[in-house]
Scaffold this motif. Structure first.
Motif, mmCIF file in Angstrom:
data_model
loop_
_atom_site.group_PDB
_atom_site.id
_atom_site.type_symbol
_atom_site.label_atom_id
_atom_site.label_comp_id
_atom_site.label_asym_id
_atom_site.label_seq_id
_atom_site.Cartn_x
_atom_site.Cartn_y
_atom_site.Cartn_z
ATOM 1 N N TYR A 76 -10.836 55.251 -37.815
ATOM 2 C CA TYR A 76 -10.020 56.322 -38.118
ATOM 3 C C TYR A 76 -8.848 56.312 -37.273
ATOM 4 N N ARG A 77 -9.091 56.481 -36.013
ATOM 5 C CA ARG A 77 -8.087 56.197 -34.853
ATOM 6 C C ARG A 77 -7.078 55.278 -34.839
ATOM 7 N N LEU A 134 -4.831 55.805 -37.712
ATOM 8 C CA LEU A 134 -3.436 56.860 -37.289
ATOM 9 C C LEU A 134 -2.641 56.349 -36.435
ATOM 10 N N GLU A 183 -0.473 54.132 -38.630
ATOM 11 C CA GLU A 183 0.508 55.035 -39.254
ATOM 12 C C GLU A 183 1.723 55.580 -38.519
#
Length: 340
Positions: A325-326, A329, A332
């Motif tokens: 998830y990190r 991010l 992105e």
């Protein structure tokens, strides 16, 4: 929210048996709660939660109400780390603070901060390899197992006060107890239906052969352990039953009740053997009280080992998904910077 970790077959069988037992007893539990609530004043509910959060026979054991889902979403906005915790666990925290959102947020934050302080924010406390916890289990100072409930569906904990070796090695003893307290909370989340978690805990404190000089602890280590768990864990102790109490313990109990707020005082009861058999179904009552439940230290340790395996896999998966998830991010954010 991450998916649940698949447990091994032995643990899965135990969980299925526990759930089947809870499902079978569910209608009777509700009936007993309704009858008990009718004796209370001001329209109070038996588990002290708002009437709109009371389950009915039509509900699933793990039912979550629409308003609770709204509260969960709000809490996850306030505490982003809660995206890695299940709705079930968050509801337990909500129940611990009677669905007061601000108070629940405070409790959860204290819980997360204490886990981080103790070194297992994103992992399971390892208990079966801890010789001090093994010794505590062998001393048989306390006992619980999945699916052990009273006639209201409340989870049962038994404490044998004579086995409380209060004077022995307090530093390592209470460090082990702190570790166990946090392990047990997560164990309950994975093995108990949400209905039973809503109902709270019951303590049966057996004072047979209890000695004040040997079994009472007022050491600094005891006070520190009390501080570590007080106001941090989402435990809801709904009743404390004093069993096998002598004259002195009965007198001290009455004095303690006079000093406590009325709400807490009403939860403490001195009971006899007849009361014990009335409160706890025979299938859940330990054999040494004339019940049908037989579990040895070895069997109890195996249950804990299986639970530890489940929780280790669970948190390993959480750590892996958090890293992914990190990374997502970061990618992105980098793509956004390039586009600008």
């Amino acid at each position: 929210r991450i998916s649940e970790t698949v447990p091994n077959q032995h643990a899965l069988l135990q969980m299925e048996r526990s759930r089947a037992s809870s499902q079978e007893e569910f209608p009777g539990n509700l009936k007993n709660c309704i009858e008990a609530a009718e004796k209370l004043s001001n329209g109070a509910t038996f588990n002290d939660l708002d009437p709109k959060f009371q389950l009915s026979p039509e509900h699933d054991l793990d039912h979550i109400f629409p308003e609770e889902y709204e509260m969960i979403a709000e809490l996850r906005k306030r505490i982003p780390d809660l995206m890695w915790y299940s709705e079930k666990m968050i509801v337990v925290f909500l129940c611990a603070r009677r669905h007061n959102l601000d108070e629940t947020q405070e409790l959860i934050q204290k819980y997360l901060d204490k886990k981080k302080e103790l070194g297992y924010r994103w992992k399971c406390p390892e208990v079966t390899s801890d010789p001090h916890i093994q010794r505590l289990m062998q001393e048989n100072a306390g006992a619980r197992w999945p699916g052990c409930h009273d006639k209201y569906g409340r989870m049962m904990n038994f404490y044998f006060m004579k086995n409380n070796e209060a004077k022995r090695d307090p530093d390592t003893r209470f460090a082990a107890l702190s570790k166990w307290s946090f392990f047990e909370i997560e164990w309950l989340m994975h093995t108990e239906p949400l209905y039973n978690l809503r109902q709270g805990l019951v303590w049966v404190m057996d004072f047979k052969d209890f000695s004040i000089t040997k079994n009472v602890d007022m050491s600094p280590q005891f006070r520190q352990w009390s501080h570590d768990v007080q106001g941090v864990l989402p435990n809801r102790v709904r009743a404390i039953y004093i069993f096998n109490a002598g004259i002195l313990i009965k007198a001290l109990t009455q004095l303690a009740k006079l000093a406590l707020p009325s709400k807490l005082s009403k939860r403490i009861h001195v009971i006899d053997e007849k009361d014990l058999h009335d409160i706890i179904p025979n299938r859940h009552l330990p054999a040494y009280y004339g019940g049908a439940q037989t579990i040895s230290f070895e069997q109890g340790l195996e249950l804990v080992k299986e639970a530890e395996v489940i929780l280790k896999k669970h948190w390993k998966k959480v750590r892996k998904e958090r890293r992914a998830y990190r990374k997502q991010l970061e990618q992105e954010a980098a793509a956004s910077d390039e586009s600008e």
